[in-house]
Design a protein around this motif. Structure first.
Motif, PDB file in Angstrom:
ATOM      1  N   ALA A 114      44.129  39.155  43.868  1.00 36.07           N
ATOM      2  CA  ALA A 114      45.392  39.067  44.603  1.00 36.07           C
ATOM      3  C   ALA A 114      46.605  38.935  43.680  1.00 36.07           C
ATOM      4  CB  ALA A 114      45.343  37.899  45.595  1.00 36.07           C
ATOM      5  N   HIS A 148      47.202  35.652  49.987  1.00 37.95           N
ATOM      6  CA  HIS A 148      45.833  36.089  49.730  1.00 37.95           C
ATOM      7  C   HIS A 148      45.704  37.596  49.604  1.00 37.95           C
ATOM      8  CE1 HIS A 148      43.902  32.182  51.538  1.00 37.95           C
ATOM      9  NE2 HIS A 148      44.882  31.931  50.685  1.00 37.95           N
ATOM     10  N   ALA A 149      46.824  38.309  49.679  1.00 38.69           N
ATOM     11  CA  ALA A 149      46.808  39.772  49.644  1.00 38.69           C
ATOM     12  C   ALA A 149      45.829  40.290  50.708  1.00 38.69           C
ATOM     13  CB  ALA A 149      46.464  40.276  48.246  1.00 38.69           C
TER      14      ALA A 149
END
Length: 265
Positions: A114, A148-149
Motif C-alpha cells: 500500500a 489500506h489502498a
C-alpha cells in the motif's frame, strides 16, 4: 479405498457450483479493468494514484456503472460460501484458515505494498517527489494520509468473518440450512433494495461518496458503502440458508439482474 476417493471426488465435482466460479472470475477481471479505467476518466478523481493525460467520458460511464455492483457481488459470494466452509472445517480450522488466507495477506499488503501504491500520487504529480523512505516515515503512516489502498477489501472481509464467528457461536441455530429450498418474495427484494440504498444515502449526508475512513489503522472503509457491503455479505449467508442458486432453488433469469442493475444505476 481408491474407488471411495474417486467417488468422493466425483461427488464434490458434481456439487460444485461452477457458475459461481465463473462469476467470481469475471468480477475479479472486471475489478482490474475498473481500476485501470479510473485513470482515464474525464476528469479523473484527484485522489486516484495515476491519472493519464488522455481521457474520455466513456470511461466515466463504465466506472459509474460497474462501481454499483462489483463489490456487493464479491461480498455476497464471500457470505454465500462462509457456512459450507465452516461446516466442513469446524470453527477453529475455519478461523485459522481465514487468518492465513485473509488476515496475513491483508497485513502484508498494507505494510509493504500500500505505501508504494499511494506513493504514486506524489511521484506522478510533483516534479520533486520526496524520497520513498522519507514519504513512508513522515507521510504514509500519519493519521491524515494512512490508508489500506486496495487491501481494504481483505480487511473488511476479515472483520466480517470475526463478527460472523461471534454471532454464530452465540446463536448457531440462526445459521442452520433449511431442508427445502425457498425463493425470496417480491416484498423481500424491494425492502432489501430500499434498505441498502438508504444506508448509502443516509451516510452520504455526513460523508462524501468517495470518502475513506482509515484513522483507526486496523480498518479502512468508505462510510457510504460499508453497511451496503455488510448487507450483501449477510444476504449471501441468507441465500445459502435458503438454498438459492441450487438446482432446486431460486434461480433468477439474467434479464432480472439486468433490470435490477439499471434500477440501481
Amino acid at each position: 479405498m481408491g474407488k471411495s476417493i474417486e467417488k468422493s471426488t466425483k461427488g464434490n465435482m458434481e456439487n460444485r457450483m461452477y457458475f459461481m466460479d465463473n462469476l467470481r472470475a469475471f468480477i475479479i477481471l472486471l475489478v482490474i479493468v475498473f481500476h485501470v479505467a479510473i485513470g482515464y476518466m474525464a476528469p479523473a478523481p484527484e485522489w486516484w494514484y495515476v491519472v493519464d493525460i488522455k481521457s474520455h467520458p466513456v470511461f466515466n460511464l463504465f466506472v459509474m456503472t460497474t462501481d454499483v455492483f462489483i463489490m456487493p457481488i464479491l461480498f455476497l459470494l464471500a457470505g454465500y460460501f462462509t457456512m459450507p466452509v465452516l461446516e466442513k472445517q469446524g470453527m477453529s480450522t475455519f478461523l485459522r484458515e481465514k487468518f492465513f488466507r485473509i488476515v496475513l495477506p491483508w497485513i502484508a499488503g498494507v505494510l509493504f505494498l500500500a505505501p508504494a501504491i499511494t506513493y504514486m500520487i506524489w511521484y506522478s504529480r510533483t516534479s520533486t517527489p520526496p524520497a520513498y523512505f522519507t514519504y513512508l516515515i513522515t507521510n504514509f503512516f500519519s493519521a491524515a494520509t494512512f490508508n489500506h489502498a486496495h487491501y481494504w477489501f481483505l480487511g473488511d472481509l476479515a472483520w466480517f468473518f470475526v463478527f460472523f464467528a461471534a454471532i454464530y457461536k452465540a446463536f448457531p441455530s440462526l445459521f442452520q440450512r433449511k431442508a427445502e429450498a425457498s425463493s425470496p418474495s417480491f416484498v423481500f427484494l424491494v425492502l432489501f433494495g430500499l434498505v441498502t440504498a438508504a444506508t448509502f444515502f443516509i451516510a452520504n449526508f455526513y460523508f462524501y461518496a468517495d470518502e475513506w475512513f482509515s484513522r483507526l489503522y486496523i480498518i479502512s472503509f468508505q462510510p457510504t458503502r460499508f453497511f451496503l457491503c455488510a448487507c450483501y455479505f449477510a444476504l449471501g449467508i441468507h441465500a445459502w440458508r435458503n438454498r438459492w442458486f441450487t438446482e432446486e432453488g431460486y434461480m433468477p433469469h439474467f434479464s432480472y439482474w439486468m433490470r435490477h442493475l439499471l434500477l440501481q444505476c
